[in-house]
Motif scaffolding. Structure first.
Motif, PDB file in Angstrom:
ATOM      1  N   ALA A  76    -109.463 -16.785 -15.960  1.00 14.13           N
ATOM      2  CA  ALA A  76    -109.533 -15.331 -15.509  1.00 14.13           C
ATOM      3  C   ALA A  76    -108.514 -14.391 -16.665  1.00 14.13           C
ATOM      4  CB  ALA A  76    -108.583 -15.271 -14.236  1.00 14.13           C
ATOM      5  N   VAL A  77    -109.258 -13.307 -16.561  1.00 20.85           N
ATOM      6  CA  VAL A  77    -108.544 -12.031 -17.692  1.00 20.85           C
ATOM      7  C   VAL A  77    -107.387 -11.697 -17.132  1.00 20.85           C
ATOM      8  CG1 VAL A  77    -108.955 -10.173 -19.023  1.00 20.85           C
ATOM      9  CG2 VAL A  77    -110.694 -11.726 -18.654  1.00 20.85           C
ATOM     10  N   PRO A  78    -106.359 -11.585 -17.762  1.00 22.23           N
ATOM     11  CA  PRO A  78    -105.010 -10.841 -17.005  1.00 22.23           C
ATOM     12  C   PRO A  78    -105.284  -9.330 -17.027  1.00 22.23           C
ATOM     13  CG  PRO A  78    -104.575 -11.382 -19.338  1.00 22.23           C
ATOM     14  CD  PRO A  78    -105.897 -11.919 -18.866  1.00 22.23           C
ATOM     15  N   PRO A  79    -104.759  -8.491 -16.019  1.00 23.94           N
ATOM     16  CA  PRO A  79    -105.108  -7.249 -15.741  1.00 23.94           C
ATOM     17  C   PRO A  79    -104.611  -6.382 -16.871  1.00 23.94           C
ATOM     18  CG  PRO A  79    -103.341  -7.795 -14.333  1.00 23.94           C
ATOM     19  CD  PRO A  79    -104.043  -9.099 -14.772  1.00 23.94           C
ATOM     20  N   ARG A  80    -105.224  -5.219 -17.271  1.00 22.86           N
ATOM     21  CA  ARG A  80    -104.955  -4.588 -18.514  1.00 22.86           C
ATOM     22  C   ARG A  80    -103.791  -3.619 -18.108  1.00 22.86           C
ATOM     23  NH1 ARG A  80    -109.527  -1.473 -20.994  1.00 22.86           N
ATOM     24  NH2 ARG A  80    -107.939  -0.794 -22.210  1.00 22.86           N
ATOM     25  N   ARG A  81    -102.624  -3.617 -18.724  1.00 20.94           N
ATOM     26  CA  ARG A  81    -101.644  -2.604 -18.586  1.00 20.94           C
ATOM     27  C   ARG A  81    -101.708  -1.497 -19.700  1.00 20.94           C
ATOM     28  NH1 ARG A  81     -97.751  -7.489 -18.546  1.00 20.94           N
ATOM     29  NH2 ARG A  81     -98.317  -7.333 -20.555  1.00 20.94           N
ATOM     30  N   LEU A  82    -101.907  -0.360 -19.303  1.00 20.98           N
ATOM     31  CA  LEU A  82    -101.733   0.968 -20.196  1.00 20.98           C
ATOM     32  C   LEU A  82    -100.304   1.428 -20.488  1.00 20.98           C
ATOM     33  CD1 LEU A  82    -105.057   2.540 -18.848  1.00 20.98           C
ATOM     34  CD2 LEU A  82    -104.796   1.124 -20.760  1.00 20.98           C
ATOM     35  N   LYS A  83    -100.317   1.682 -21.538  1.00 23.63           N
ATOM     36  CA  LYS A  83     -98.750   2.179 -21.868  1.00 23.63           C
ATOM     37  C   LYS A  83     -99.112   3.635 -22.166  1.00 23.63           C
ATOM     38  CE  LYS A  83     -94.969   2.013 -24.825  1.00 23.63           C
ATOM     39  NZ  LYS A  83     -94.330   1.463 -26.125  1.00 23.63           N
ATOM     40  N   LEU A  84     -98.970   4.581 -21.409  1.00 24.58           N
ATOM     41  CA  LEU A  84     -99.257   5.978 -21.416  1.00 24.58           C
ATOM     42  C   LEU A  84     -98.257   6.749 -22.276  1.00 24.58           C
ATOM     43  CD1 LEU A  84    -100.410   6.693 -17.622  1.00 24.58           C
ATOM     44  CD2 LEU A  84    -101.781   6.133 -19.786  1.00 24.58           C
ATOM     45  N   GLN A  85     -98.616   7.382 -23.344  1.00 28.87           N
ATOM     46  CA  GLN A  85     -97.747   8.012 -24.182  1.00 28.87           C
ATOM     47  C   GLN A  85     -98.366   9.407 -24.423  1.00 28.87           C
ATOM     48  OE1 GLN A  85     -98.295   5.478 -27.274  1.00 28.87           O
ATOM     49  NE2 GLN A  85     -96.185   4.308 -26.890  1.00 28.87           N
ATOM     50  N   ALA A  86     -97.414  10.217 -24.793  1.00 29.35           N
ATOM     51  CA  ALA A  86     -97.889  11.607 -25.124  1.00 29.35           C
ATOM     52  C   ALA A  86     -97.299  12.189 -26.293  1.00 29.35           C
ATOM     53  CB  ALA A  86     -97.497  12.483 -23.835  1.00 29.35           C
ATOM     54  N   TYR A  87     -98.070  12.814 -27.158  1.00 26.98           N
ATOM     55  CA  TYR A  87     -97.368  13.274 -28.623  1.00 26.98           C
ATOM     56  C   TYR A  87     -96.158  13.701 -28.547  1.00 26.98           C
ATOM     57  CZ  TYR A  87     -97.213  15.255 -33.127  1.00 26.98           C
ATOM     58  OH  TYR A  87     -96.874  15.727 -34.431  1.00 26.98           O
TER      59      TYR A  87
END
Length: 92
Positions: A76-87
């Motif tokens: 199984a593929v682990p769930p993707r965790r997004l690291k939200l960044q802003a400039y």
């Protein structure tokens, strides 16, 4: 005959998400690869290692493996965790 069932990973070099929903059934190599004495390329007589079957869902892949008596393990593929960044965060 052993096999593995997994979902195609996202290509890190492209931003597109085409073919990410596919599940793939790959066969494990039955014999070790050997270097060709003339050219030096690695190869083997195992033709199952060249086969890659695609399915729309993991259930279809499992059903295919059960139907043909293939011992398949699902990765199984682990769930993707997004690291939200802003400039703007660089200047806080």
């Amino acid at each position: 005959m052993a096999a593995r069932i997994y979902q195609r990973p996202k290509n890190a070099m492209q931003s597109g998400k085409a073919r990410l929903g596919e599940w793939i059934l790959d066969f494990a190599p039955a014999e070790a690869r050997k270097a060709d004495p003339l050219m030096g390329w690695a190869g083997s007589g195992d033709t199952q290692a060249q086969v890659q079957l695609t399915f729309a869902s993991v259930d279809e892949a499992r059903a295919y493996a059960e139907r043909y008596g293939i011992d398949a393990a699902v990765h199984a593929v682990p769930p993707r965790r997004l690291k939200l960044q802003a400039y703007a965060d660089n200047f806080r």
